[in-house]
Design a protein around this motif. Structure first.
Motif, mmCIF file in Angstrom:
data_model
loop_
_atom_site.group_PDB
_atom_site.id
_atom_site.type_symbol
_atom_site.label_atom_id
_atom_site.label_comp_id
_atom_site.label_asym_id
_atom_site.label_seq_id
_atom_site.Cartn_x
_atom_site.Cartn_y
_atom_site.Cartn_z
ATOM 1 N N GLY A 20 0.809 -1.213 0.000
ATOM 2 C CA GLY A 20 0.000 0.000 0.000
ATOM 3 C C GLY A 20 0.839 1.259 0.000
ATOM 4 N N LEU A 21 1.869 1.293 0.810
ATOM 5 C CA LEU A 21 2.758 2.450 0.864
ATOM 6 C C LEU A 21 3.510 2.597 -0.455
ATOM 7 C CD1 LEU A 21 3.846 4.711 2.700
ATOM 8 C CD2 LEU A 21 5.694 3.149 3.338
ATOM 9 N N ARG A 22 3.919 1.487 -1.024
ATOM 10 C CA ARG A 22 4.636 1.539 -2.308
ATOM 11 C C ARG A 22 3.722 2.047 -3.426
ATOM 12 N NH1 ARG A 22 6.444 -4.440 -2.374
ATOM 13 N NH2 ARG A 22 6.926 -3.968 -4.563
ATOM 14 N N SER A 23 2.437 1.680 -3.374
ATOM 15 C CA SER A 23 1.479 2.187 -4.358
ATOM 16 C C SER A 23 1.299 3.691 -4.195
ATOM 17 C CB SER A 23 0.135 1.464 -4.191
ATOM 18 O OG SER A 23 -0.826 1.966 -5.082
ATOM 19 N N LEU A 24 1.225 4.144 -2.933
ATOM 20 C CA LEU A 24 1.112 5.578 -2.665
ATOM 21 C C LEU A 24 2.332 6.319 -3.194
ATOM 22 C CD1 LEU A 24 -0.489 7.821 -1.019
ATOM 23 C CD2 LEU A 24 1.114 7.307 0.831
ATOM 24 N N ALA A 25 3.511 5.744 -3.013
ATOM 25 C CA ALA A 25 4.757 6.401 -3.399
ATOM 26 C C ALA A 25 4.956 6.447 -4.907
ATOM 27 C CB ALA A 25 5.943 5.681 -2.741
ATOM 28 N N THR A 26 4.458 5.445 -5.601
ATOM 29 C CA THR A 26 4.717 5.351 -7.039
ATOM 30 C C THR A 26 3.547 5.781 -7.917
ATOM 31 O OG1 THR A 26 3.953 3.050 -7.108
ATOM 32 C CG2 THR A 26 6.307 3.418 -6.688
ATOM 33 N N GLY A 27 2.310 5.674 -7.376
ATOM 34 C CA GLY A 27 1.125 5.898 -8.193
ATOM 35 C C GLY A 27 0.677 4.657 -8.934
ATOM 36 N N ILE A 28 1.436 3.574 -8.794
ATOM 37 C CA ILE A 28 1.133 2.326 -9.499
ATOM 38 C C ILE A 28 0.120 1.511 -8.685
ATOM 39 C CG2 ILE A 28 2.100 0.256 -10.553
ATOM 40 C CD1 ILE A 28 3.110 2.886 -11.737
ATOM 41 N N PRO A 29 -0.928 0.963 -9.299
ATOM 42 C CA PRO A 29 -1.919 0.179 -8.565
ATOM 43 C C PRO A 29 -1.295 -1.000 -7.824
ATOM 44 C CG PRO A 29 -2.733 0.683 -10.762
ATOM 45 C CD PRO A 29 -1.296 1.113 -10.727
ATOM 46 N N LEU A 30 -1.934 -1.368 -6.717
ATOM 47 C CA LEU A 30 -1.444 -2.478 -5.896
ATOM 48 C C LEU A 30 -1.256 -3.749 -6.703
ATOM 49 C CD1 LEU A 30 -3.803 -2.008 -2.819
ATOM 50 C CD2 LEU A 30 -1.333 -1.799 -2.754
ATOM 51 N N GLN A 208 10.215 8.933 -1.152
ATOM 52 C CA GLN A 208 10.974 9.141 -2.387
ATOM 53 C C GLN A 208 11.893 7.954 -2.670
ATOM 54 O OE1 GLN A 208 12.397 13.291 -3.242
ATOM 55 N NE2 GLN A 208 11.767 13.575 -1.107
ATOM 56 N N GLN A 209 12.549 7.419 -1.613
ATOM 57 C CA GLN A 209 13.415 6.253 -1.811
ATOM 58 C C GLN A 209 12.600 5.028 -2.249
ATOM 59 O OE1 GLN A 209 13.421 8.513 0.726
ATOM 60 N NE2 GLN A 209 15.157 8.079 2.113
ATOM 61 N N ILE A 210 11.422 4.875 -1.628
ATOM 62 C CA ILE A 210 10.553 3.745 -2.001
ATOM 63 C C ILE A 210 10.112 3.888 -3.451
ATOM 64 C CG2 ILE A 210 8.273 2.721 -1.573
ATOM 65 C CD1 ILE A 210 8.666 3.468 1.395
ATOM 66 N N ARG A 211 9.739 5.100 -3.844
ATOM 67 C CA ARG A 211 9.330 5.353 -5.229
ATOM 68 C C ARG A 211 10.444 4.991 -6.197
ATOM 69 N NH1 ARG A 211 11.172 8.391 -8.978
ATOM 70 N NH2 ARG A 211 9.813 9.129 -10.671
ATOM 71 N N ASP A 212 11.652 5.496 -5.944
ATOM 72 C CA ASP A 212 12.757 5.267 -6.879
ATOM 73 C C ASP A 212 13.083 3.778 -6.989
ATOM 74 O OD1 ASP A 212 12.842 7.990 -7.157
ATOM 75 O OD2 ASP A 212 14.622 8.281 -5.901
ATOM 76 N N LEU A 239 4.337 8.321 -10.566
ATOM 77 C CA LEU A 239 4.499 9.661 -10.010
ATOM 78 C C LEU A 239 5.932 10.135 -10.199
ATOM 79 C CD1 LEU A 239 2.638 9.350 -6.581
ATOM 80 C CD2 LEU A 239 1.751 10.304 -8.711
ATOM 81 N N SER A 240 6.089 11.431 -10.342
ATOM 82 C CA SER A 240 7.428 12.000 -10.381
ATOM 83 C C SER A 240 7.970 12.090 -8.955
ATOM 84 C CB SER A 240 7.378 13.406 -10.992
ATOM 85 O OG SER A 240 6.692 14.293 -10.114
ATOM 86 N N SER A 246 5.722 15.781 -2.537
ATOM 87 C CA SER A 246 4.566 16.573 -2.150
ATOM 88 C C SER A 246 3.590 15.755 -1.311
ATOM 89 C CB SER A 246 3.857 17.105 -3.406
ATOM 90 O OG SER A 246 2.694 17.814 -3.068
ATOM 91 N N ILE A 247 3.369 14.505 -1.697
ATOM 92 C CA ILE A 247 2.495 13.617 -0.926
ATOM 93 C C ILE A 247 3.061 13.422 0.472
ATOM 94 C CG2 ILE A 247 1.707 11.224 -0.713
ATOM 95 C CD1 ILE A 247 1.446 11.200 -3.770
ATOM 96 N N SER A 248 4.353 13.151 0.542
ATOM 97 C CA SER A 248 5.003 12.933 1.823
ATOM 98 C C SER A 248 4.873 14.157 2.719
ATOM 99 C CB SER A 248 6.477 12.597 1.610
ATOM 100 O OG SER A 248 7.167 12.525 2.847
ATOM 101 N N GLU A 249 5.152 15.344 2.187
ATOM 102 C CA GLU A 249 5.111 16.564 2.987
ATOM 103 C C GLU A 249 3.689 16.865 3.449
ATOM 104 O OE1 GLU A 249 6.865 19.390 0.384
ATOM 105 O OE2 GLU A 249 8.939 18.819 0.866
#
Length: 405
Positions: A20-30, A208-212, A239-240, A246-249
Motif C-alpha cells: 500500500g505504501l509503495r502504491s502511494l509512493a509510485t502511483g502504481i496500482p497495488l 521518495q526512496q521507495i518510489r525510486d 508519479l514524479s 509533495s504527498i510525503s510533505e
C-alpha cells in the motif's frame, strides 16, 4: 520469530511488503506492484461504479441525544431542547427548503448542508450493549455481519484499498468496536498512528526512496519482459519525484497536527487513512451528549452538540483541502436515541428505541429530511413515523437521492 508491535501495525495498514505504501509512493496500482504482468487499464479503478465512496462513520453505544435537536424536531412545541443561547433554534436550508434546527447545525457550511440527509427512524432497542445488533441492522445484514464490514468488502475492489476490512479509531470502549465475520477488529488511536508514521525516518519520510526503488525495479522488468502497452501504462501512472515528495510533505503536515485522540484528531487520522487508500470504511466516535440521564439544563448535551457539529464542519474543510469532498460520505449511527417530551426531559433524557436520527452527508445525497415524529400515547412520548413504499407518512418530505448501483 519475534515481531515488533510497530511492524505488525505497519503490515496491517499497508499489507505484506508494504504494498500500500509503495502504491502511494509510485502511483502504481497495488495489483501491478504485486504482479507486473497485470499492467493494464483494467487493473485501475472500478469500471461498474466510478462514484464509489469512502465512508466515515461515527457510532456510539452511549445513545447520544443527537436525535433531539436536528432538522425535523422543531415542528412540535413540547419537545425539549437545551435552553442555552448556543443551542437556540435557527433556520437552515436543505436543497432550497427551509428547516429549523439547533444553531450548531445551521452553522454548517451550506455546501455541506446541500448534501446532508437527516433520517428519522427507530433502532428498537434501549440496551447499550446492543450497538453490535444495531450495526447489523438487527440481523438483516447477511450472517449478522456489521453494515460497515459489508460496505467495506463491497467498496474495496472499486477503491483499490490495501485492505477490505474497516478500521476503528479511538479512544472508545471495546463494545463500540467493529467486527468482521464475528472477529473483533483492533482500535487504533490517532496519536499512535501519528507516532508510527510521522518520524522523518518512518515510512512517509522514505517515500521518495521507495518510489525510486520500485520504479527502477519495474522499468528493468518491463525492458526485459514487457510490451509497449505495459511500458506506456507504467509511464502514465508513475508519479514524479516531486509528486512523491509533495504527498510525503502533505501527509506529514497533517500528522503533525494530531496531538491527542479527540474527535477532531480522529477525523484528521481517518482522512489520512483515506488519502493513503488503506481502507474503504473508518469508524470514529464524535460525542453528542452521551448517556445523559442526569444533565441539568441539558448542559452536557449543549457542550457536546456544539463541539460535535463543529467537528463535522471542520471535516468539510479538511475534505475540500484534500480534494476528497466528492469521495467521502460521512454518517452517524448510535445504539438508540433519547426521549423527547419537554415535561420529562429538561434535566436529562432516557433511552429511546423508537426515535433515532441517522445523518448522511456526501455527494450521493440530496439535502433534506426523511421522516418525522408522532405521539406514542402509551409511552407519552414521540416516536419516529412509519415509512412505507409510497413515501413518508409525516410532515416531512423524502428528499434523499441515492446513486445508481
Amino acid at each position: 520469530m519475534r515481531l515488533s508491535r510497530r511492524k505488525l501495525l505497519l503490515d496491517s495498514l499497508f499489507g505484506a511488503g508494504w504494498l500500500g505504501l509503495r502504491s502511494l509512493a509510485t502511483g502504481i496500482p497495488l495489483a501491478v506492484l504485486a504482479n507486473p504482468r497485470r499492467a493494464s487499464a483494467q487493473a485501475v479503478g472500478c469500471g461498474t461504479n466510478p462514484n464509489a465512496q469512502y465512508i466515515l462513520l461515527s457510532s456510539s453505544e452511549a445513545g447520544d441525544p443527537l436525535n433531539a435537536n436536528v432538522p425535523g424536531m422543531y415542528l412540535i412545541p413540547d419537545i425539549a431542547h437545551p435552553p442555552a443561547v448556543t443551542m437556540a433554534p435557527a433556520q437552515l436550508t436543505l436543497s432550497g427548503q427551509a428547516w429549523t434546527a439547533a444553531t450548531p447545525w445551521a452553522q454548517l457550511p451550506q455546501a455541506m448542508l446541500d448534501r446532508a440527509c437527516f433520517f428519522h427512524h427507530g433502532t428498537y432497542t434501549v440496551v447499550h450493549p446492543d450497538l453490535a445488533n444495531v450495526m447489523s441492522l438487527q440481523g438483516f445484514v447477511s450472517h449478522h455481519e456489521m453494515l460497515v464490514s459489508l460496505l467495506s468488502g463491497e467498496l474495496a475492489g472499486c477503491l483499490g484499498t490495501v485492505q477490505s476490512q474497516p478500521l476503528a479509531l479511538g479512544p472508545r470502549s471495546a463494545s463500540e468496536g467493529i467486527t468482521v465475520g464475528g472477529r473483533p477488529q483492533p482500535i487504533l488511536s490517532p496519536s499512535a498512528l501519528a507516532s508510527l508514521l510521522s518520524s522523518p525516518a518512518g515510512p512517509l519520510g522514505q517515500i521518495q526512496q521507495i518510489r525510486d526503488a520500485d520504479l527502477d525495479r519495474l522499468n528493468d522488468w518491463y525492458r526485459q519482459n514487457g510490451n509497449p502497452a505495459q511500458r506506456a501504462f507504467i509511464d502514465r501512472y508513475a508519479l514524479s519525484q516531486q509528486q512523491a515528495r509533495s504527498i510525503s510533505e502533505s501527509l506529514l503536515s497533517s500528522l503533525a497536527a494530531i496531538k491527542d485522540n479527540s474527535a477532531d484528531s480522529q477525523v484528521a487520522a481517518a482522512l489520512i487513512l483515506f488519502r493513503m487508500n488503506v481502507s474503504p470504511v473508518v469508524s470514529i466516535h464524535i460525542p453528542f451528549g452521551g448517556d445523559n440521564h442526569t444533565d441539568t439544563n441539558l448542559t452536557r448535551e449543549t457542550t457536546e452538540t456544539v463541539a460535535g457539529a463543529a467537528t463535522i464542519g471542520n471535516l468539510w474543510n479538511q475534505l475540500n483541502a484534500a480534494g476528497l469532498q466528492d469521495r467521502v460520505t460521512f454518517a452517524t449511527m448510535n445504539v438508540f436515541g433519547r426521549t423527547l417530551i419537554a415535561k420529562d426531559n429538561t434535566n436529562g433524557r432516557n433511552h429511546h428505541g423508537d426515535h433515532h436520527v441517522t445523518i448522511m452527508m456526501g455527494k450521493p445525497f440530496k439535502g433534506g429530511v426523511v421522516g418525522g415524529v408522532e405521539l406514542l400515547a402509551k409511552d407519552n412520548d414521540y416516536k419516529a413515523t412509519s415509512i412505507d413504499a409510497k413515501g413518508v407518512v409525516s410532515q416531512a418530505t423524502a428528499l434523499v437521492e441515492c446513486p445508481e448501483k
